[in-house]
Design a protein around this motif. Structure first.
Motif, mmCIF file in Angstrom:
data_model
loop_
_atom_site.group_PDB
_atom_site.id
_atom_site.type_symbol
_atom_site.label_atom_id
_atom_site.label_comp_id
_atom_site.label_asym_id
_atom_site.label_seq_id
_atom_site.Cartn_x
_atom_site.Cartn_y
_atom_site.Cartn_z
ATOM 1 N N TYR A 1 -47.937 10.769 -53.529
ATOM 2 C CA TYR A 1 -47.743 11.722 -52.434
ATOM 3 C C TYR A 1 -48.386 13.074 -52.738
ATOM 4 C CZ TYR A 1 -44.400 8.860 -49.776
ATOM 5 O OH TYR A 1 -43.800 7.886 -49.019
ATOM 6 N N ASP A 2 -48.439 13.482 -54.014
ATOM 7 C CA ASP A 2 -49.047 14.756 -54.420
ATOM 8 C C ASP A 2 -48.476 15.905 -53.578
ATOM 9 O OD1 ASP A 2 -50.641 16.633 -55.641
ATOM 10 O OD2 ASP A 2 -52.430 16.159 -54.453
ATOM 11 N N ILE A 3 -47.172 16.115 -53.689
ATOM 12 C CA ILE A 3 -46.477 17.114 -52.871
ATOM 13 C C ILE A 3 -46.734 18.515 -53.405
ATOM 14 C CG2 ILE A 3 -44.223 17.862 -52.006
ATOM 15 C CD1 ILE A 3 -43.269 14.946 -52.522
ATOM 16 N N ARG A 4 -47.134 19.412 -52.510
ATOM 17 C CA ARG A 4 -47.334 20.824 -52.843
ATOM 18 C C ARG A 4 -46.610 21.685 -51.806
ATOM 19 N NH1 ARG A 4 -53.913 20.603 -53.972
ATOM 20 N NH2 ARG A 4 -53.882 18.710 -55.249
ATOM 21 N N ILE A 5 -46.439 22.952 -52.105
ATOM 22 C CA ILE A 5 -45.773 23.883 -51.202
ATOM 23 C C ILE A 5 -46.795 24.881 -50.673
ATOM 24 C CG2 ILE A 5 -43.928 25.584 -50.920
ATOM 25 C CD1 ILE A 5 -42.951 22.726 -51.412
ATOM 26 N N LYS A 6 -46.854 24.994 -49.339
ATOM 27 C CA LYS A 6 -47.801 25.912 -48.705
ATOM 28 C C LYS A 6 -47.251 27.340 -48.718
ATOM 29 C CE LYS A 6 -47.933 23.347 -44.945
ATOM 30 N NZ LYS A 6 -48.311 22.782 -43.626
ATOM 31 N N SER A 7 -48.053 28.270 -48.227
ATOM 32 C CA SER A 7 -47.664 29.678 -48.261
ATOM 33 C C SER A 7 -46.422 29.966 -47.423
ATOM 34 C CB SER A 7 -48.829 30.558 -47.776
ATOM 35 O OG SER A 7 -49.198 30.197 -46.461
ATOM 36 N N ASP A 8 -46.169 29.147 -46.380
ATOM 37 C CA ASP A 8 -44.980 29.355 -45.550
ATOM 38 C C ASP A 8 -43.774 28.593 -46.085
ATOM 39 O OD1 ASP A 8 -45.626 26.748 -44.965
ATOM 40 O OD2 ASP A 8 -45.717 27.015 -42.796
ATOM 41 N N LYS A 9 -43.902 28.090 -47.336
ATOM 42 C CA LYS A 9 -42.820 27.402 -48.059
ATOM 43 C C LYS A 9 -42.463 26.044 -47.465
ATOM 44 C CE LYS A 9 -40.857 31.742 -49.760
ATOM 45 N NZ LYS A 9 -39.658 32.602 -49.888
ATOM 46 N N THR A 10 -43.389 25.445 -46.715
ATOM 47 C CA THR A 10 -43.204 24.082 -46.232
ATOM 48 C C THR A 10 -44.066 23.149 -47.073
ATOM 49 O OG1 THR A 10 -44.978 24.322 -44.593
ATOM 50 C CG2 THR A 10 -42.719 24.837 -43.887
ATOM 51 N N PRO A 11 -43.648 21.880 -47.197
ATOM 52 C CA PRO A 11 -44.392 20.956 -48.057
ATOM 53 C C PRO A 11 -45.629 20.383 -47.376
ATOM 54 C CG PRO A 11 -42.495 19.841 -47.118
ATOM 55 C CD PRO A 11 -42.410 21.284 -46.670
ATOM 56 N N ILE A 12 -46.598 20.014 -48.193
ATOM 57 C CA ILE A 12 -47.775 19.284 -47.732
ATOM 58 C C ILE A 12 -48.014 18.158 -48.729
ATOM 59 C CG2 ILE A 12 -49.341 20.891 -48.927
ATOM 60 C CD1 ILE A 12 -51.425 20.287 -46.781
ATOM 61 N N THR A 13 -48.418 17.013 -48.228
ATOM 62 C CA THR A 13 -48.638 15.843 -49.079
ATOM 63 C C THR A 13 -50.080 15.354 -48.941
ATOM 64 O OG1 THR A 13 -48.120 14.185 -47.392
ATOM 65 C CG2 THR A 13 -46.249 15.137 -48.625
ATOM 66 N N GLU A 14 -50.418 14.378 -49.756
ATOM 67 C CA GLU A 14 -51.732 13.757 -49.657
ATOM 68 C C GLU A 14 -51.921 13.129 -48.276
ATOM 69 O OE1 GLU A 14 -55.546 12.530 -50.585
ATOM 70 O OE2 GLU A 14 -54.237 14.014 -51.520
ATOM 71 N N ALA A 15 -50.835 12.650 -47.667
ATOM 72 C CA ALA A 15 -50.930 12.054 -46.331
ATOM 73 C C ALA A 15 -51.332 13.096 -45.294
ATOM 74 C CB ALA A 15 -49.600 11.410 -45.950
ATOM 75 N N ASP A 16 -50.769 14.320 -45.381
ATOM 76 C CA ASP A 16 -51.176 15.397 -44.467
ATOM 77 C C ASP A 16 -52.678 15.642 -44.580
ATOM 78 O OD1 ASP A 16 -48.477 17.103 -43.545
ATOM 79 O OD2 ASP A 16 -48.241 16.144 -45.500
ATOM 80 N N ARG A 17 -53.158 15.726 -45.811
ATOM 81 C CA ARG A 17 -54.575 16.038 -46.029
ATOM 82 C C ARG A 17 -55.472 14.910 -45.541
ATOM 83 N NH1 ARG A 17 -51.943 18.567 -50.502
ATOM 84 N NH2 ARG A 17 -51.910 16.635 -51.703
#
Length: 280
Positions: A35-51
């Protein structure tokens, strides 16, 4: 409003983009370790699926030569987009929190915006293989058994085949039903729901993630949806048109106005949605 020639050209692009993005999402969904979960600047998560979904949509819709405003491209300056007459408004993966939790409640949202108003929209629920589609003045529809496909290339006639007009007769229910976000609630949400319960003591609460709540309203499966936590324009543009064309409405809180799009600040106000047959 889309003329027939433009509709026949762009509706397939819209539908094929969401289905292809759904395939990219499901490919990642099956491999939780990636999933490679990261946190964006607005503190919401982003995953490899989003990208992956973002890249899929960008590459496919890029062929239309119509600008794209995406959640994952939110850094687009207002001065660059404020005069766009026609653009795609995209949420490549709506319900990232639900995706991470593994509860299947996530969607792909794309709206075609003309003069900052949604004129065509698709919401795809890849896990359920359900495609919701609407165009301004033309009604809202459900197409079922649409499997995620990385090479989706449906024609306009193929998309129209087997469409079910919304709302559906099969979703009739006896008790009033209100939808709330599964992961994004607030004291204001609870207060609003309490007010509805005072009017209808047998009110049923339905917790659901993502823009699928708009689709449930359009189907007639729920009657009301209240949102008092942050959302952005890409969260609502597609679902709002689908609901509207199914006879429902979306209004801001507390001033009961239509939502505005392509603003300098892309965050929405609080809002409420009513289905066609809502008792509220």
């Amino acid at each position: 409003m889309l003329d027939n020639e433009l509709k026949a050209l762009l509706v397939p692009s819209l539908c094929n983009a969401v289905v292809r993005a759904g395939a990219a999402i499901m490919q990642v969904y099956r491999h939780k370790d990636d999933y490679d979960i990261r946190i964006k600047s607005d503190k919401t998560p982003i995953t490899e699926a989003d990208r992956q979904a973002h890249d899929t949509i960008k590459n496919y819709l890029g062929q239309t030569r119509i600008p794209i405003l995406s959640e994952e491209g939110r850094e687009m300056r207002y001065e660059e987009r404020c005069n766009w007459e026609l653009f795609w408004l995209v949420d490549p993966l709506d319900g990232t929190v639900e995706f991470i939790k593994g509860n299947n409640e996530f969607t792909v949202n794309i709206a075609l915006m003309q003069n900052n108003r949604s004129v065509a929209a698709a919401v795809y629920v890849p896990y359920l293989e359900k495609l919701y589609l609407a165009w301004l003045g033309g009604g809202a529809y459900l197409k079922q058994n649409v499997a995620p496909r990385a090479d989706a290339e449906y024609t306009y006639d193929q998309i129209r085949e087997g469409l079910q007009r919304l709302p559906l007769e099969t979703t009739r229910h006896d008790r009033p039903r209100v939808a709330v976000s599964r992961s994004h609630q607030s004291p204001e949400t609870a207060e609003f729901v309490a007010g509805l319960r005072a009017k209808c003591p047998d009110l049923e609460i339905v917790e659901q993630g993502s823009s699928y709540k708009f689709c449930m309203l359009a189907e007639g499966d729920v009657d009301f949806y209240v949102r008092t936590t942050p959302t952005y324009e890409w969260d609502t543009a597609a679902g709002e048109l689908i609901l509207s064309e199914a006879g429902g409405e979306t209004l801001s809180l507390p001033d009961n106005r239509p939502l505005q799009y392509n603003k300098a600040d892309l965050q929405n106000p609080w809002f409420v949605c009513r289905g066609k047959n809502s008792p509220f």
